[in-house]
Write a protein that holds these residues in place. Structure first.
Motif, PDB file in Angstrom:
ATOM      1  N   VAL A 192      67.312  43.151  32.786  1.00 56.19           N
ATOM      2  CA  VAL A 192      68.191  43.096  33.962  1.00 56.19           C
ATOM      3  C   VAL A 192      68.502  44.518  34.411  1.00 56.19           C
ATOM      4  O   VAL A 192      68.979  45.337  33.625  1.00 56.19           O
TER       5      VAL A 192
ATOM      6  N   VAL B  97      72.869  43.371  39.127  1.00 57.97           N
ATOM      7  CA  VAL B  97      73.555  42.096  39.316  1.00 57.97           C
ATOM      8  C   VAL B  97      73.957  42.017  40.785  1.00 57.97           C
ATOM      9  O   VAL B  97      74.824  42.756  41.242  1.00 57.97           O
TER      10      VAL B  97
ATOM     11  N   ARG C 149      80.869  41.649  38.486  1.00 57.21           N
ATOM     12  CA  ARG C 149      79.959  42.245  37.490  1.00 57.21           C
ATOM     13  C   ARG C 149      80.705  42.527  36.189  1.00 57.21           C
ATOM     14  O   ARG C 149      80.171  42.323  35.089  1.00 57.21           O
TER      15      ARG C 149
ATOM     16  N   ALA D  50      74.806  40.694  30.738  1.00 59.38           N
ATOM     17  CA  ALA D  50      73.698  41.034  31.622  1.00 59.38           C
ATOM     18  C   ALA D  50      72.826  42.151  31.062  1.00 59.38           C
ATOM     19  O   ALA D  50      71.930  42.629  31.749  1.00 59.38           O
TER      20      ALA D  50
ATOM     21  N   LEU E 298      66.057  39.583  31.220  1.00 57.46           N
ATOM     22  CA  LEU E 298      66.604  38.607  32.176  1.00 57.46           C
ATOM     23  C   LEU E 298      66.448  37.184  31.653  1.00 57.46           C
ATOM     24  O   LEU E 298      67.325  36.336  31.845  1.00 57.46           O
TER      25      LEU E 298
ATOM     26  N   VAL F 164      69.402  35.839  29.401  1.00 56.29           N
ATOM     27  CA  VAL F 164      70.775  35.744  29.885  1.00 56.29           C
ATOM     28  C   VAL F 164      71.230  34.287  29.846  1.00 56.29           C
ATOM     29  O   VAL F 164      70.538  33.394  30.350  1.00 56.29           O
TER      30      VAL F 164
ATOM     31  N   ALA G 240      77.556  32.979  31.793  1.00 59.58           N
ATOM     32  CA  ALA G 240      77.836  33.912  32.883  1.00 59.58           C
ATOM     33  C   ALA G 240      78.648  33.228  33.978  1.00 59.58           C
ATOM     34  O   ALA G 240      79.604  33.799  34.516  1.00 59.58           O
TER      35      ALA G 240
ATOM     36  N   ARG H 245      68.460  33.461  37.982  1.00 59.65           N
ATOM     37  CA  ARG H 245      67.595  34.615  37.753  1.00 59.65           C
ATOM     38  C   ARG H 245      66.809  34.944  39.017  1.00 59.65           C
ATOM     39  O   ARG H 245      66.185  34.065  39.610  1.00 59.65           O
TER      40      ARG H 245
ATOM     41  N   LEU I  33      69.884  39.666  38.246  1.00 62.15           N
ATOM     42  CA  LEU I  33      70.728  38.506  37.987  1.00 62.15           C
ATOM     43  C   LEU I  33      71.545  38.263  39.243  1.00 62.15           C
ATOM     44  O   LEU I  33      72.276  39.150  39.701  1.00 62.15           O
TER      45      LEU I  33
END
Length: 258
Positions: free
Chosen positions: A56, A59, A75, A82, A86, A89, A94, A111, A117
């Motif tokens: 990642v 974001v 974030r 993150a 990727l 995750v 999240a 994704r 992200l």
């Protein structure tokens, strides 16, 4: 040919294909190919899930356009989740972290290959602002969730204020102040948008005595927080008549005066 017929080139070609030697893999060849295929899959899995090739790197946040809820806040709520590949995750975690932000009503996380992200948030909208004893205003959405307290109410949002009568104080152990506030917020949330903007205050004198103060000086005797939709429709119709006092506390007998 023996019978004197001319040979059909297509038939000859099909016969040649049928008579051609078949390619057969030995058991050793099958094993070699299987090992090679497994190695390729393993390398791809390592690249996707464990190497830094698809880490990642950003974001991207949608739906957080102002100082009340910034992309950096979103974030920050995701934090170290993150970091790394990727593919690894935890999208559900999240999303839960983002939705834990008081101002966030709903979040979507997905994704964006190869390195992003993506997060989309829906902010809560204040249906009312409840004035506290300290003079500050707590914003409450239509579902009754409190999500922010500030020195001033948002523009165009009805302000709920308790101005309890003595009878209401006498039965406070039965009908508590939080219950009265929830009823008043439900009334504010049930008003049509144009009417809600005109409703400067929602005053609570008791459970059965809620009053709206409209811009321009008109007042509405609302009564209890029952039959909100019906009372709202009646009030919209009544306001086609000139008056300073509107009464929808008894929907069977609405009235206008003044």
């Amino acid at each position: 040919m023996a019978d004197g017929r001319l040979a059909d080139p297509l038939e000859e070609e099909l016969e040649d294909e049928e008579n051609a030697p078949r390619l057969r893999l030995s058991r050793r060849g099958v094993v070699v190919l299987s090992v090679f295929g497994a190695a390729v899959v393993g390398v791809l899995a390592w690249l996707v899930f464990y190497s830094s090739v698809l880490d990642v790197r950003s974001v991207a946040v949608q739906g957080a356009p102002d100082d009340n809820l910034t992309p950096d806040q979103v974030r920050g709520s995701i934090g170290a989740l993150a970091d790394g590949p990727l593919a690894r995750v935890d999208l559900d975690e999240a999303r839960r972290r983002v939705e834990a932000i008081p101002r966030v009503a709903k979040a979507e996380v997905w994704r964006g290959w190869p390195h992003t992200l993506r997060v989309k948030v829906v902010q809560r909208t204040a249906a009312a602002a409840v004035k506290g004893e300290d003079g500050r205003f707590t914003q409450v959405d239509a579902s009754g969730v409190s999500f922010a307290t500030e020195a001033a109410p948002p523009a165009g949002v009805p302000v709920v204020e308790l101005r309890l009568s003595q009878p209401a104080l006498d039965v406070e152990s039965v009908i508590s102040r939080p219950q009265l506030v929830r009823g008043a917020v439900a009334v504010a949330a049930g008003l049509p948008p144009d009417l809600a903007k005109r409703a400067g205050s929602v005053l609570v004198h008791s459970y059965d005595d809620i009053e709206l103060q409209l811009s321009g000086g008109a007042t509405v005797r609302w009564g209890s927080p029952d039959q909100i939709d019906r009372k709202a429709r009646l009030l919209v119709a009544l306001m086609n008549q000139k008056g300073t006092n509107y009464d929808v506390s008894a929907p069977e007998a609405p009235a206008v005066s003044g």
